[in-house]
Design an enzyme around this catalytic site. Structure first.
Site, mmCIF file in Angstrom:
data_model
loop_
_atom_site.group_PDB
_atom_site.id
_atom_site.type_symbol
_atom_site.label_atom_id
_atom_site.label_comp_id
_atom_site.label_asym_id
_atom_site.label_seq_id
_atom_site.Cartn_x
_atom_site.Cartn_y
_atom_site.Cartn_z
ATOM 1 N N PRO A 82 -12.303 45.973 34.263
ATOM 2 C CA PRO A 82 -11.852 45.087 33.182
ATOM 3 C C PRO A 82 -12.460 45.871 31.592
ATOM 4 O O PRO A 82 -11.922 45.215 30.761
ATOM 5 C CB PRO A 82 -13.089 44.028 33.156
ATOM 6 C CG PRO A 82 -13.757 44.149 34.755
ATOM 7 C CD PRO A 82 -13.126 45.502 35.081
ATOM 8 N N GLU A 109 -20.888 46.828 41.031
ATOM 9 C CA GLU A 109 -20.998 46.427 39.869
ATOM 10 C C GLU A 109 -20.113 47.539 38.988
ATOM 11 O O GLU A 109 -19.851 47.280 37.752
ATOM 12 C CB GLU A 109 -22.392 46.547 39.323
ATOM 13 C CG GLU A 109 -22.430 46.210 37.800
ATOM 14 C CD GLU A 109 -23.847 46.156 37.426
ATOM 15 O OE1 GLU A 109 -24.855 46.379 38.296
ATOM 16 O OE2 GLU A 109 -24.021 46.003 36.547
ATOM 17 N N ARG A 147 8.889 48.113 41.031
ATOM 18 C CA ARG A 147 10.296 47.532 40.704
ATOM 19 C C ARG A 147 10.935 48.226 39.604
ATOM 20 O O ARG A 147 12.353 48.009 39.556
ATOM 21 C CB ARG A 147 9.831 45.998 40.381
ATOM 22 C CG ARG A 147 9.254 45.077 41.492
ATOM 23 C CD ARG A 147 8.950 43.860 40.785
ATOM 24 N NE ARG A 147 10.001 43.048 40.234
ATOM 25 C CZ ARG A 147 10.562 42.208 41.086
ATOM 26 N NH1 ARG A 147 10.429 42.073 42.549
ATOM 27 N NH2 ARG A 147 11.710 41.590 40.454
ATOM 28 N N ASP A 162 15.818 42.823 34.262
ATOM 29 C CA ASP A 162 16.244 43.261 33.039
ATOM 30 C C ASP A 162 16.036 42.073 32.081
ATOM 31 O O ASP A 162 15.663 42.138 30.905
ATOM 32 C CB ASP A 162 17.720 43.820 33.029
ATOM 33 C CG ASP A 162 17.608 45.016 33.799
ATOM 34 O OD1 ASP A 162 18.958 45.753 34.091
ATOM 35 O OD2 ASP A 162 16.574 45.571 34.131
HETATM 36 C C1 9WO Z 1 -19.966 43.442 39.229
HETATM 37 C C2 9WO Z 1 -21.295 42.592 38.929
HETATM 38 C C3 9WO Z 1 -22.206 42.325 39.521
HETATM 39 C C4 9WO Z 1 -23.529 42.153 38.876
HETATM 40 C C5 9WO Z 1 -23.485 42.071 37.364
HETATM 41 C C6 9WO Z 1 -22.499 42.487 36.781
HETATM 42 C C7 9WO Z 1 -21.309 42.863 37.570
HETATM 43 N N1 9WO Z 1 -20.222 43.584 37.040
HETATM 44 C C8 9WO Z 1 -19.545 43.753 37.952
HETATM 45 C C9 9WO Z 1 -17.953 44.244 37.861
HETATM 46 O O1 9WO Z 1 -17.399 44.067 36.944
HETATM 47 N N2 9WO Z 1 -17.527 44.542 39.171
HETATM 48 C C10 9WO Z 1 -16.100 45.383 39.200
HETATM 49 C C11 9WO Z 1 -15.415 45.131 40.475
HETATM 50 C C12 9WO Z 1 -16.387 46.909 39.040
HETATM 51 C C13 9WO Z 1 -15.193 47.647 39.141
HETATM 52 C C14 9WO Z 1 -14.327 46.955 40.180
HETATM 53 N N3 9WO Z 1 -14.494 45.775 40.169
HETATM 54 C C15 9WO Z 1 -13.267 44.911 39.359
HETATM 55 C C16 9WO Z 1 -12.003 45.421 38.986
HETATM 56 N N4 9WO Z 1 -13.406 43.573 39.165
HETATM 57 N N5 9WO Z 1 -12.161 43.259 38.404
HETATM 58 C C17 9WO Z 1 -11.769 44.542 38.221
HETATM 59 C C18 9WO Z 1 -10.312 44.260 37.399
HETATM 60 C C19 9WO Z 1 -9.664 45.536 37.327
HETATM 61 C C20 9WO Z 1 -8.266 45.456 36.609
HETATM 62 N N6 9WO Z 1 -8.080 44.452 35.773
HETATM 63 C C21 9WO Z 1 -8.886 43.298 35.881
HETATM 64 C C22 9WO Z 1 -9.829 43.254 36.721
#
Ligand code: 9WO
Length: 238
Positions: A82, A109, A147, A162
């Site tokens: 994120p 995390e 794609r 396209d």
């Molecule tokens: C887990 C967590 C647990 C307790 C407190 C805080 C916390 N943060 C997270 C967290 O952000 N986990 C992520 C899980 C760590 C990286 C991999 N994960 C992930 C990637 N979740 N969402 C994405 C992601 C990737 C690309 N675009 C949007 C979301």
């Protein structure tokens, strides 16, 4: 999880036709403790666990040498999180030009920041929301990138792709029955007048983009026809 893109649909056809290949490396296979630990408590305390540097580094090293056997000298190394740069179609098109890509999918995390600093070229997000891990975002990105590869979409599919990629939202689609529950298909689509249909579809794309994603219109240089079609819709609805 990744079998879902290698066993179905357009991406399966691409893999079967050897347009591209997909390999996975599991950090757990590179652990050196009896419990095969890939994570540990976060320094500084707090909820959740953090993925350790070493298993990830050994896994990305294996993935890199795997790509080298296919002639990819320097694969682009992407971490899905994120905290990354939010992806759009332009970035997808640029990523599709690379010979090889490595997607690092975190869990828990997150990963030890030193792994990112030492091994990652590009941190990418698919949107401002958190999911359980990086795998689904990686598969979504792989699908969109594939794609764009020559030979993956047939002529009809790429024409649809396209038209959507001209920085406008898609127009409404209709199919049988002609009349459903008192609602009809727009007459122009039944007219057989292809020029009129093409103009109607462009006007609908412009109007939808104007209503739902005006930000996309900011970065679009509209032609005189497009401006006229949009102006007509705005006046009609004002
Ligand atoms: C887990 C967590 C647990 C307790 C407190 C805080 C916390 N943060 C997270 C967290 O952000 N986990 C992520 C899980 C760590 C990286 C991999 N994960 C992930 C990637 N979740 N969402 C994405 C992601 C990737 C690309 N675009 C949007 C979301």
């Amino acid at each position: 999880m990744f079998e879902s893109i290698s066993k179905f649909g357009v991406t399966r056809r691409a893999f079967d036709n050897k347009i591209c290949a997909l390999y996975t490396s599991n950090p757990r296979d590179f652990t050196n403790d009896p419990y095969k630990r890939v994570d540990d408590k976060a320094f500084g305390g707090g909820p959740g666990m953090v993925m350790k540097v070493e298993p990830l580094e050994l896994a990305i090293k294996e993935a890199t040498s795997q790509q080298k056997t296919h002639g990819v000298v320097a694969p682009l190394r992407i971490y899905l999180s994120p905290q990354g740069k939010v992806v759009n179609q332009q970035l997808v098109n640029e990523l599709a030009l690379h010979d090889g890509l490595i997607f690092v999918c975190g869990r828990y995390e997150g990963v030890d920041e030193r792994f990112i600093e030492r091994n990652i070229d590009l941190e990418l997000s698919i949107g401002d929301f958190v999911v359980s891990g990086g795998e689904l975002p990686a598969m979504l990105l792989i699908d969109s990138i594939m794609r764009q590869l020559p030979g993956v979409l047939n002529d009809k599919e790429s024409a649809v792709q396209d038209s959507f990629m001209n920085n406008l939202l898609d127009y409404p689609h209709y199919t049988l029955p002609r009349e459903y529950n008192g609602t009809n298909v727009p007459d122009v689509l039944l007219s057989g007048n292809h020029r009129q249909i093409e103009l109607w579809r462009l006007q609908m794309s412009l109007w939808r983009t104007y209503q739902r994603r005006p930000d996309l219109l900011q970065s679009k240089n509209m032609t005189k026809i497009e401006s006229g079609l949009l102006k007509e819709m705005i006046e009609k609805h004002s």
